[in-house]
Write a protein that holds these residues in place. Structure first.
Motif, PDB file in Angstrom:
ATOM      1  N   TYR B 377      37.056  28.721  40.383  1.00 42.25           N
ATOM      2  CA  TYR B 377      37.624  29.120  41.650  1.00 42.25           C
ATOM      3  C   TYR B 377      36.489  29.884  42.496  1.00 42.25           C
ATOM      4  O   TYR B 377      36.636  29.548  43.612  1.00 42.25           O
ATOM      5  N   SER B 378      35.658  30.433  41.855  1.00 40.77           N
ATOM      6  CA  SER B 378      34.778  30.930  43.085  1.00 40.77           C
ATOM      7  C   SER B 378      33.222  31.158  42.499  1.00 40.77           C
ATOM      8  O   SER B 378      32.718  31.468  41.391  1.00 40.77           O
ATOM      9  N   ASN B 452      37.395  35.361  36.822  1.00 40.61           N
ATOM     10  CA  ASN B 452      36.901  33.865  37.601  1.00 40.61           C
ATOM     11  C   ASN B 452      37.709  32.758  36.704  1.00 40.61           C
ATOM     12  O   ASN B 452      38.257  31.864  37.321  1.00 40.61           O
ATOM     13  N   LYS B 455      41.386  32.640  37.409  1.00 39.31           N
ATOM     14  CA  LYS B 455      41.882  32.442  38.869  1.00 39.31           C
ATOM     15  C   LYS B 455      41.681  30.924  38.700  1.00 39.31           C
ATOM     16  O   LYS B 455      42.593  30.115  39.379  1.00 39.31           O
ATOM     17  N   THR B 456      40.611  30.312  38.147  1.00 36.96           N
ATOM     18  CA  THR B 456      40.446  28.996  37.985  1.00 36.96           C
ATOM     19  C   THR B 456      41.584  28.348  37.414  1.00 36.96           C
ATOM     20  O   THR B 456      42.318  27.120  37.902  1.00 36.96           O
ATOM     21  N   SER B 459      44.776  28.907  39.814  1.00 36.69           N
ATOM     22  CA  SER B 459      44.972  28.451  41.260  1.00 36.69           C
ATOM     23  C   SER B 459      43.561  28.072  41.850  1.00 36.69           C
ATOM     24  O   SER B 459      43.278  28.117  42.969  1.00 36.69           O
ATOM     25  N   GLY B 460      42.648  27.417  40.979  1.00 37.81           N
ATOM     26  CA  GLY B 460      41.464  26.703  41.363  1.00 37.81           C
ATOM     27  C   GLY B 460      41.880  25.419  41.802  1.00 37.81           C
ATOM     28  O   GLY B 460      42.991  24.949  41.821  1.00 37.81           O
TER      29      GLY B 460
END
Lengths: 168, 474
Positions: B377-378, B452, B455-456, B459-460
């Motif tokens: 994700y980030s 992280n 979220k991956t 919604s990654g």
């Protein structure tokens, strides 16, 4: 580059297990042949508590509450242990199961604590270590133990002393 | 589009349901062990912390929480995550599907139930009193069953492999899971069965050292050898060196148990049997570090662009430092000063957190996109995770090492008992506060990590079928 052995997982695992077993024999099996380890000392006999005695129950409380994580039970023949009393011998632990030597001394060593304090002191100290031991003590208060558990624990602590025997 | 990508990829031999199950639970344990560690650290600053209700006072008492923290870190977080890594890596390297996905899922579910109930029983007061091996016998049997199932599953996968050569990671991984079985069984033999007390100590310290030395280290070095060529895009510098490392680990680590009892109540010959192999450990450690340095030669710049590689190399560095510290501590002189002090706490955290947890973070960042089919994700969050973990650990470690040295010398000055002991402890207060600060940073880093990952998966950015990430998967 690669030889045949590198393609055979069975052979590889057999070799690795063999090396590990040698180490197990060296560090776990061989000590059974050492007299110092297999002979109980007078002190060990003193700590061979009858089942369901106050001391045996107290030892159980000691383990259940994790006292051993801050208090070692091993005096070494080194300067850092010079005031703790006579050094521990392998045979002193003969009847202990489990042995409570442990690895930390966040609080003082308790090998011979039975020589140092009275039952009253131990009770008061368990209830409020900061009041009895000093404001800087970081020992938790054991005021949540039942009266029975605390009596047993104190009986165990008082039993931790060397046998009155010949000097060495 | 996403759908077609996923179906096209599902032919890849990954055992991904099992892997995901292990990974997600390991992250839960990671946070849990961090919370517990932090409470333990705060209780060392203020013993009345969290003692408001009787229930909390008892369940979270220092002596119960500390062993649960250790178990949740070593068995909960690290072992669970490494099992996930192996369930991913062995089929990939064998170029064959996992032998039995069903058995894998069963292992994963049983493993986690077993651990959660086992940890809860320590908090409820059912602990064996043997350090690191506190879980009651029932749960030890559960662990061994899971280890045997895992070993069988992976071994059968290898038997059916389509790649004749066994890459060195396979060596390390397969041996490590076998070692875990051996070490766990021997180390958890109930104290009463072993006879003489001093002989029992052989089992305890064998376990305490080798659950790290023969399991975490071996599986961790295997993971390092798996990730290093992939993340750096370079072949391993020396195959031979990695094999030298393998055989010397197997030969020397196992002997290290007695070095925890130097100057203690064991015969001198047994101390020597522990000290000499401790020094010889420098050989396998150096073989790993030399291989890392050799492989990275000319491509060090990649560290600045690749966060997982940064985790991996820092992990290797801390592993190396821990294994330089170890032989030093095992000498009789330093041991007489440092043993029983806070130094040990710092030392224990260096290979486990600084070394192998960092390698596991790298592995999860590398594997997750390949089983969830989504990009991480980030990137900035990966960097936050890195810096908070590393700086937090450095503060933690130096606080403990300094406190330990002070403790050791104060004891030599005679402050071993009573009021003078408490006075010495007061002088350590600032270091205990520093430890809690470092630990908080480490904890914060892991919260960012888990966020992280969440979220991956949620919604990654989806990975397309022609993504270069998939061509490199093998």
């Amino acid at each position: 580059m690669a030889n045949n052995a590198e393609k055979n997982p069975g052979l590889l695992l057999f070799g690795a297990a063999f090396l590990v077993i040698i180490g197990v024999i060296g560090t776990i099996a061989l000590p059974y042949f050492d007299e110092g380890i297999t002979t109980p000392t007078e002190t060990a006999k003193l700590k061979n508590y009858p089942a369901d005695s106050a001391e045996a129950r107290g030892r159980h409380v000691y383990i259940r509450e994790g006292c051993q994580y801050c208090h070692s039970q091993s005096v070494r023949p080194v300067r850092a242990d010079s005031k703790l009393g006579q050094p521990s011998l392998p045979g002193d632990y003969y009847y202990d199961a489990p042995v409570l030597v442990m690895t930390q001394r966040t609080g003082p060593d308790l090998t011979w604590v039975g020589q140092r304090y009275s039952a009253d002191w131990q009770h008061a100290h368990l209830l409020n270590p900061q009041e009895i031991g000093g404001a800087g003590s970081i020992m938790p208060k054991y005021d949540y133990l039942s009266q029975q558990d605390r009596d047993d624990l104190v009986a165990y602590l008082l039993s931790l002393k060397p046998a009155l025997k010949t000097k060495d | 589009m996403a759908q077609s990508a996923t179906t096209a990829l599902s032919a890849y031999p990954k055992g991904s349901a099992t892997v995901k199950f292990f990974f997600y639970f390991s992250l839960f344990y990671l946070l849990l062990s961090m919370v517990m560690g932090l409470i333990v650290a705060l209780k060392s600053v203020n013993p009345d912390f969290l003692t408001g209700s009787r229930f909390l006072q008892e369940i979270l008492s220092y002596g119960r929480l500390r062993p649960t923290h250790v178990n949740t870190a070593v068995i909960g977080w690290q072992t669970t995550a490494f099992l996930g890594i192996m369930f991913y890596g062995v089929p990939v390297l064998a170029k064959a599907p996992l032998y039995s996905e069903k058995m894998g899922m069963f292992t994963a579910v049983y493993w986690n139930l077993n651990y959660i109930i086992g940890a809860a029983s320590i908090l409820s007061g059912y602990q064996t009193g043997v350090e690191y091996a506190e879980m009651p016998l029932l749960f030890d049997i559960g662990v061994v069953i899971c280890v045997v199932l895992t070993f069988w599953n992976l071994f059968q996968t290898l038997v059916r492999r389509n790649e004749r050569m066994l890459y060195v990671s396979i060596w390390y991984w397969m041996a490590s899971i076998m070692f875990l079985g051996i070490v766990y069984i021997i180390g958890n033999i109930p104290a009463g069965w072993a006879g003489s007390g001093a002989a029992q100590m052989g089992y305890y310290y064998f376990y305490m050292h080798n659950i790290i030395g023969l399991w975490i280290t071996v599986v961790g070095v295997g993971t390092l050898y798996y990730l290093l060529p992939k993340l750096s895009d370079r072949p391993i510098y020396s195959h031979k060196l990695s094999l030298i490392g393998f055989w010397t680990i197997a030969a020397f680590y196992v002997w290290n148990g007695p070095h925890h009892l130097i100057n203690g109540p064991i015969p001198v010959w047994l101390m020597k049997a522990g000290i000499i192999p401790s020094l010889l450990l420098l050989i396998p450690v150096w073989s790993v570090l030399a291989n890392v340095i050799g492989t990275m030669k000319g491509v060090w710049y990649k560290v600045s662009q690749n966060a997982p590689l940064k985790f991996l190399l820092t992990g290797a560095l801390f592993y190396g430092l821990a294994c330089i510290q170890g032989p030093f501590q095992s000498l009789m002189g330093p041991h007489a000063i440092l043993h029983f002090t806070y130094w040990t706490v710092g030392h224990a955290h260096m290979p486990l957190f600084g070394g192998f947890s960092l390698i596991q973070f790298a592995a999860i960042y590398y594997i997750l996109p390949r089983i969830a089919y989504r990009h991480i994700y980030s990137r900035p969050l990966m960097n936050w995770h890195y810096w908070l973990s590393v700086l937090g650990f450095i503060i933690f470690g130096f606080a403990m090492w300094t406190a330990g040295i002070i403790q050791g010398f104060e004891w030599m000055d005679g402050k071993q008992l009573g009021a003078s002991f408490v006075e010495m402890m007061q002088s350590l207060h600032i270091f205990l506060i520093s430890r809690a600060v470092g630990g908080s940073l480490m904890f914060l880093g892991q919260i960012i990590f888990v966020w992280n990952v969440y979220k991956t998966v949620k919604s990654g950015r989806l990975i397309e079928a022609d993504d270069p990430i998939l061509r490199k998967t093998s």
